[in-house]
Write a protein that holds these residues in place. Sequence first.
Motif, short mmCIF file in Angstrom:
data_model
loop_
_atom_site.label_atom_id
_atom_site.label_comp_id
_atom_site.label_asym_id
_atom_site.label_seq_id
_atom_site.Cartn_x
_atom_site.Cartn_y
_atom_site.Cartn_z
N PHE A 44 8.82 31.84 -6.48
CA PHE A 44 8.91 33.01 -7.79
C PHE A 44 10.00 33.72 -8.27
O PHE A 44 9.56 32.87 -9.60
CB PHE A 44 7.38 34.14 -7.70
N ILE A 45 10.27 33.99 -8.29
CA ILE A 45 11.42 34.53 -9.42
C ILE A 45 12.10 34.13 -9.48
O ILE A 45 12.40 33.48 -10.48
CB ILE A 45 12.23 35.95 -8.51
N ARG A 46 13.09 32.82 -8.70
CA ARG A 46 13.19 31.57 -8.99
C ARG A 46 12.62 30.98 -10.22
O ARG A 46 13.52 30.54 -11.34
CB ARG A 46 13.41 30.53 -8.12
N TRP A 47 11.89 30.77 -9.93
CA TRP A 47 11.05 29.52 -11.00
C TRP A 47 10.40 31.10 -12.78
O TRP A 47 11.15 30.06 -13.67
CB TRP A 47 9.82 29.68 -10.47
N ARG A 48 10.44 32.06 -12.10
CA ARG A 48 10.20 32.78 -13.67
C ARG A 48 10.99 32.53 -14.16
O ARG A 48 11.46 32.94 -15.69
CB ARG A 48 9.76 34.23 -13.02
N LYS A 54 10.60 30.70 -18.41
CA LYS A 54 10.59 31.50 -19.79
C LYS A 54 9.65 30.49 -20.85
O LYS A 54 9.12 31.63 -21.57
CB LYS A 54 12.38 31.61 -20.38
N LEU A 55 9.62 29.11 -20.32
CA LEU A 55 9.33 29.01 -21.53
C LEU A 55 7.46 28.45 -21.43
O LEU A 55 7.15 28.63 -22.44
CB LEU A 55 9.37 26.63 -21.19
N TRP A 56 7.01 28.96 -20.11
CA TRP A 56 5.97 29.42 -19.73
C TRP A 56 5.09 30.00 -20.24
O TRP A 56 4.64 29.79 -20.61
CB TRP A 56 5.29 28.85 -18.40
N HIS A 84 -0.11 37.30 -11.00
CA HIS A 84 -0.64 36.20 -10.15
C HIS A 84 -1.74 36.83 -10.63
O HIS A 84 -2.63 37.45 -9.44
CB HIS A 84 -0.34 36.19 -8.90
N ILE A 85 -3.12 35.53 -10.55
CA ILE A 85 -4.82 35.87 -10.77
C ILE A 85 -4.90 36.19 -9.12
O ILE A 85 -5.06 37.46 -8.70
CB ILE A 85 -5.43 35.40 -11.22
N GLU A 86 -4.83 35.12 -8.22
CA GLU A 86 -4.57 36.24 -7.13
C GLU A 86 -3.77 35.80 -6.47
O GLU A 86 -2.08 35.12 -6.28
CB GLU A 86 -4.98 34.59 -6.51
N VAL A 96 3.62 29.12 -7.78
CA VAL A 96 4.17 28.80 -8.76
C VAL A 96 3.30 27.83 -9.71
O VAL A 96 3.40 26.99 -10.60
CB VAL A 96 5.59 27.94 -9.01
N ASP A 97 2.02 28.03 -8.66
CA ASP A 97 0.84 27.19 -9.67
C ASP A 97 0.62 28.29 -11.35
O ASP A 97 -0.11 29.23 -11.12
CB ASP A 97 -0.77 27.24 -9.13
N THR A 98 0.83 27.51 -12.08
CA THR A 98 0.43 28.28 -13.42
C THR A 98 -1.25 28.56 -14.16
O THR A 98 -1.33 29.51 -14.66
CB THR A 98 1.56 27.77 -14.86
N ARG A 99 -1.94 27.79 -13.19
CA ARG A 99 -3.16 28.47 -13.01
C ARG A 99 -3.61 29.14 -12.71
O ARG A 99 -4.69 29.92 -12.91
CB ARG A 99 -3.69 26.98 -12.84
N ASN A 100 -2.58 29.66 -11.86
CA ASN A 100 -2.96 31.34 -11.30
C ASN A 100 -2.00 32.20 -12.03
O ASN A 100 -1.91 34.04 -11.16
CB ASN A 100 -2.51 31.48 -9.95
#
Length: 116
Positions: A44-48, A54-56, A84-86, A96-100
């Motif tokens: 997650f940290i790598r993605w964030r 950052k764009l998301w 993270h919602i869940e 890394v599911d942006t819906r969550n």
Amino acid sequence: MTHYPFNQLVKNLFKTTQQVDVAFNTLKEKATEINAKYDPRSEFIRWRDSKEGKLWKRKQYQTQGKCCAICKKAIPLKGSHIDHIEPLSFSPHLTVDTRNMQVTCPDCNVAKGNRK
């Protein structure tokens, strides 16, 4: 009768045991590195920190009306958290599911902890 072969055998066994211990410790270190790389939090940290993350966050912040998704108060983008919602502790497959994910103020994210 001489005990030379026995003494040599013991020395060789001791030396081999030390070599096995060194190899085992090296293997444990590598396993730790591999686990850290694939740990949900690290992923997650790598993605964030990536351009995509950052764009998301910027887009989601705008979508939420520049407000915390939990308390609904206006928040600045800088210093806001991606929540993270869940929680990852229950749903690591949603790392890394942006819906969550949602953007929150630090107080709400910390207070929420690993609850839904």
